[in-house]
Design a protein around this motif. Structure first.
Motif, PDB file in Angstrom:
ATOM      1  N   GLY A 134       0.819  -1.220   0.000  1.00  0.00           N
ATOM      2  CA  GLY A 134       0.000   0.000   0.000  1.00  0.00           C
ATOM      3  C   GLY A 134       0.846   1.261   0.000  1.00  0.00           C
ATOM      4  N   ASP A 172       2.147   3.013  -2.440  1.00  0.00           N
ATOM      5  CA  ASP A 172       1.783   4.057  -3.400  1.00  0.00           C
ATOM      6  C   ASP A 172       0.757   5.007  -2.783  1.00  0.00           C
ATOM      7  OD1 ASP A 172      -0.011   1.945  -3.383  1.00  0.00           O
ATOM      8  OD2 ASP A 172      -0.401   1.986  -5.545  1.00  0.00           O
ATOM      9  N   ALA A 173      -0.237   4.432  -2.107  1.00  0.00           N
ATOM     10  CA  ALA A 173      -1.254   5.254  -1.444  1.00  0.00           C
ATOM     11  C   ALA A 173      -0.655   5.984  -0.246  1.00  0.00           C
ATOM     12  CB  ALA A 173      -2.423   4.380  -0.998  1.00  0.00           C
ATOM     13  N   ALA A 174       0.266   5.333   0.473  1.00  0.00           N
ATOM     14  CA  ALA A 174       0.865   5.945   1.657  1.00  0.00           C
ATOM     15  C   ALA A 174       1.660   7.194   1.295  1.00  0.00           C
ATOM     16  CB  ALA A 174       1.768   4.941   2.366  1.00  0.00           C
ATOM     17  N   ILE A 175       2.378   7.141   0.173  1.00  0.00           N
ATOM     18  CA  ILE A 175       3.183   8.293  -0.235  1.00  0.00           C
ATOM     19  C   ILE A 175       2.277   9.449  -0.673  1.00  0.00           C
ATOM     20  CG2 ILE A 175       4.812   9.097  -2.008  1.00  0.00           C
ATOM     21  CD1 ILE A 175       6.283   6.409  -1.568  1.00  0.00           C
ATOM     22  N   ALA A 176       1.212   9.123  -1.402  1.00  0.00           N
ATOM     23  CA  ALA A 176       0.249  10.161  -1.792  1.00  0.00           C
ATOM     24  C   ALA A 176      -0.369  10.804  -0.549  1.00  0.00           C
ATOM     25  CB  ALA A 176      -0.832   9.564  -2.685  1.00  0.00           C
ATOM     26  N   ALA A 177      -0.776   9.962   0.414  1.00  0.00           N
ATOM     27  CA  ALA A 177      -1.409  10.475   1.635  1.00  0.00           C
ATOM     28  C   ALA A 177      -0.419  11.301   2.456  1.00  0.00           C
ATOM     29  CB  ALA A 177      -1.948   9.313   2.472  1.00  0.00           C
ATOM     30  N   GLY A 178       0.827  10.851   2.506  1.00  0.00           N
ATOM     31  CA  GLY A 178       1.853  11.576   3.260  1.00  0.00           C
ATOM     32  C   GLY A 178       2.095  12.958   2.676  1.00  0.00           C
ATOM     33  N   LEU A 179       2.211  13.042   1.340  1.00  0.00           N
ATOM     34  CA  LEU A 179       2.412  14.342   0.700  1.00  0.00           C
ATOM     35  C   LEU A 179       1.201  15.240   0.938  1.00  0.00           C
ATOM     36  CD1 LEU A 179       4.134  13.699  -2.750  1.00  0.00           C
ATOM     37  CD2 LEU A 179       5.061  14.923  -0.789  1.00  0.00           C
ATOM     38  N   GLN A 214      -0.815  10.639  -8.209  1.00  0.00           N
ATOM     39  CA  GLN A 214      -0.442   9.429  -7.463  1.00  0.00           C
ATOM     40  C   GLN A 214      -1.675   8.665  -6.978  1.00  0.00           C
ATOM     41  OE1 GLN A 214       2.112  10.937  -4.401  1.00  0.00           O
ATOM     42  NE2 GLN A 214       3.979  10.676  -5.605  1.00  0.00           N
ATOM     43  N   ARG A 257      -6.044   2.818  -4.231  1.00  0.00           N
ATOM     44  CA  ARG A 257      -5.456   4.058  -3.729  1.00  0.00           C
ATOM     45  C   ARG A 257      -6.515   5.076  -3.333  1.00  0.00           C
ATOM     46  NH1 ARG A 257      -1.984   5.437  -8.848  1.00  0.00           N
ATOM     47  NH2 ARG A 257      -3.935   4.699  -9.743  1.00  0.00           N
ATOM     48  N   VAL A 278      -6.510   6.850   0.211  1.00  0.00           N
ATOM     49  CA  VAL A 278      -6.254   8.270   0.424  1.00  0.00           C
ATOM     50  C   VAL A 278      -7.488   8.918   1.069  1.00  0.00           C
ATOM     51  CG1 VAL A 278      -5.717  10.468  -0.722  1.00  0.00           C
ATOM     52  CG2 VAL A 278      -4.522   8.385  -1.408  1.00  0.00           C
ATOM     53  N   PHE A 287       0.739  12.518  11.726  1.00  0.00           N
ATOM     54  CA  PHE A 287       1.257  12.252  10.390  1.00  0.00           C
ATOM     55  C   PHE A 287       1.446  10.750  10.154  1.00  0.00           C
ATOM     56  CE2 PHE A 287       4.917  11.682   7.539  1.00  0.00           C
ATOM     57  CZ  PHE A 287       4.419  12.303   6.408  1.00  0.00           C
ATOM     58  N   VAL A 328      -0.352   8.325   7.262  1.00  0.00           N
ATOM     59  CA  VAL A 328       0.395   7.510   6.296  1.00  0.00           C
ATOM     60  C   VAL A 328       0.067   6.024   6.468  1.00  0.00           C
ATOM     61  CG1 VAL A 328       2.716   6.810   5.591  1.00  0.00           C
ATOM     62  CG2 VAL A 328       2.244   9.209   6.072  1.00  0.00           C
ATOM     63  N   ALA A 351      -3.415   4.944   5.213  1.00  0.00           N
ATOM     64  CA  ALA A 351      -3.457   4.784   3.752  1.00  0.00           C
ATOM     65  C   ALA A 351      -2.816   3.462   3.339  1.00  0.00           C
ATOM     66  CB  ALA A 351      -2.743   5.955   3.073  1.00  0.00           C
ATOM     67  N   ALA A 352      -1.655   3.160   3.923  1.00  0.00           N
ATOM     68  CA  ALA A 352      -0.946   1.930   3.560  1.00  0.00           C
ATOM     69  C   ALA A 352      -1.772   0.703   3.916  1.00  0.00           C
ATOM     70  CB  ALA A 352       0.413   1.883   4.261  1.00  0.00           C
ATOM     71  N   ALA A 383      -4.990   0.393   1.566  1.00  0.00           N
ATOM     72  CA  ALA A 383      -4.667  -0.076   0.209  1.00  0.00           C
ATOM     73  C   ALA A 383      -4.118  -1.500   0.246  1.00  0.00           C
ATOM     74  CB  ALA A 383      -3.662   0.872  -0.449  1.00  0.00           C
ATOM     75  N   GLY A 384      -3.240  -1.766   1.209  1.00  0.00           N
ATOM     76  CA  GLY A 384      -2.644  -3.091   1.323  1.00  0.00           C
ATOM     77  C   GLY A 384      -3.710  -4.161   1.576  1.00  0.00           C
ATOM     78  N   ARG A 408      -6.067  -4.815  -1.444  1.00  0.00           N
ATOM     79  CA  ARG A 408      -5.390  -5.618  -2.471  1.00  0.00           C
ATOM     80  C   ARG A 408      -5.193  -7.051  -2.008  1.00  0.00           C
ATOM     81  NH1 ARG A 408      -1.450  -0.647  -3.632  1.00  0.00           N
ATOM     82  NH2 ARG A 408      -2.674   0.338  -5.281  1.00  0.00           N
TER      83      ARG A 408
END
Lengths: 234, 102
Positions: A168, A170-177, B51, B64, B68, B81, B85, B88-89, B92-93, B96
């Protein structure tokens, strides 16, 4: 207005964030290293890109162009084109960082999406800018070190860790930004720049090659900035 | 290949340095100041949007988007923060892993 955190607490919070960003991003460094090896670059060549180019989008663009049979010129141009947004970032960061000489050269090298977003996520007035500067430098250093270690691992093992998407990331990086940009959205101008930029990039996605839709969003900032300054001056 | 790498890296570094080398007096112009302030916001939000929704050159809704979305809720509820993060991980994880989304 929230209470100002004591410096020690704020410092460790910033460093923790910087490390977690470095860790999340570095998994993509493994993918990059693996892509380099799979494309036929030597470990040294792949590593040189992470050490010297150090801007993920450009690195992926250069190697993917070569992998798909593109010419060296096309690969170089793709990398440069994607690197242009870093010029906007360093321009924005320069009054915050206040550096010259060798420090400026190093700060420029560390200017990427993550370090800029982190630097700007802190209140610029906080501790006379020290919070912003620490956020920028710690993120730049954390991503640089971890990205390079990850590149090396990916290049020698050709992707032992597996797919970042399964985690996950890809989603984590988008959410972090997104979490880092969020505090910068304070009024209708910044809100319009944010939403407009996102919409333009999505509209352009089917029309332009990867990387360019994000650059197209710069036009939104120019238009909003222009109408904003006109309104203030009137 | 080494020439390609060197030229690519030198150009990318030059772009980074260019922004830092522009004199600060240039930023004192009110119009320039506003545009420069808004640029990273537009660029980073564009990056987040791409993204989240882009798959190469097409737009798509996959794991995603809910990920998000969940992270935005956490952000809105003033979650830390790391929590934003991680949420989201994990979303999505998990989607999937269980084959509920691509």
């Amino acid at each position: 207005m929230t209470l100002v955190q004591p410096w020690d607490a704020l410092r460790s919070e910033i460093i923790r964030k910087a490390l977690s960003i470095g860790i999340a991003v570095s998994i993509y460094g493994v993918s990059f290293g693996a892509l380099g090896s799979a494309t036929g670059l030597s470990v040294a060549q792949t590593q040189a890109l992470s050490l010297l180019m150090f801007t993920g989008a450009s690195q992926f663009a250069l190697v993917s162009t070569i992998a798909s049979g593109g010419t060296a010129i096309a690969a170089i141009l793709a990398a440069w084109l994607l690197g242009t947004r870093n010029a906007a970032y360093s321009l924005r960061m320069s009054p915050v960082l206040q550096v010259t000489g060798v420090k400026r050269m190093l700060a420029s090298h560390f200017t990427i999406d993550e370090s800029t977003a982190m630097g700007l996520s802190q209140d610029e007035q906080l501790y006379e800018g020290d919070a912003s500067r620490l956020a920028f430098w710690s993120t730049g250093l954390s991503v640089f070190v971890l990205w390079n270690i990850a590149t090396f691992i990916g290049a020698i093992t050709v992707n032992a860790i597996g797919d970042p998407k399964a985690l996950g990331l890809d989603a984590a990086i988008a959410a972090g930004l997104f979490a880092l940009v969020w505090p910068q959205i304070k009024d209708r101008y910044t809100m319009t720049a944010a939403v407009g930029g996102a919409l333009i990039a999505l509209l352009m996605t089917p029309l332009l090659p990867a990387g360019l839709p994000v650059l197209a969003a710069a036009t939104v900032a120019v238009i909003i900035g222009w109408s904003w300054s006109k309104q203030v001056n009137l | 290949m080494w020439l390609t790498i060197t030229l690519g890296a030198v150009g990318c570094y030059a772009l980074k340095y260019l922004g830092a080398a522009i004199p600060e007096t240039f930023l004192e112009n009110p119009l320039v100041k506003k545009i420069v302030m808004l640029l990273p916001i537009s660029l980073l939000c564009a990056l987040v949007a791409v993204q989240t929704f882009a798959d190469h050159q097409s737009l798509t809704v996959d794991a995603r988007v809910p990920a998000v979305g969940v992270a935005s809720l956490v952000l809105w509820r003033k979650g830390s923060f790391i929590l934003v993060v991680l949420s989201a991980a994990v979303t999505a994880g998990a989607l999937r892993h269980f084959g509920l989304a691509h």
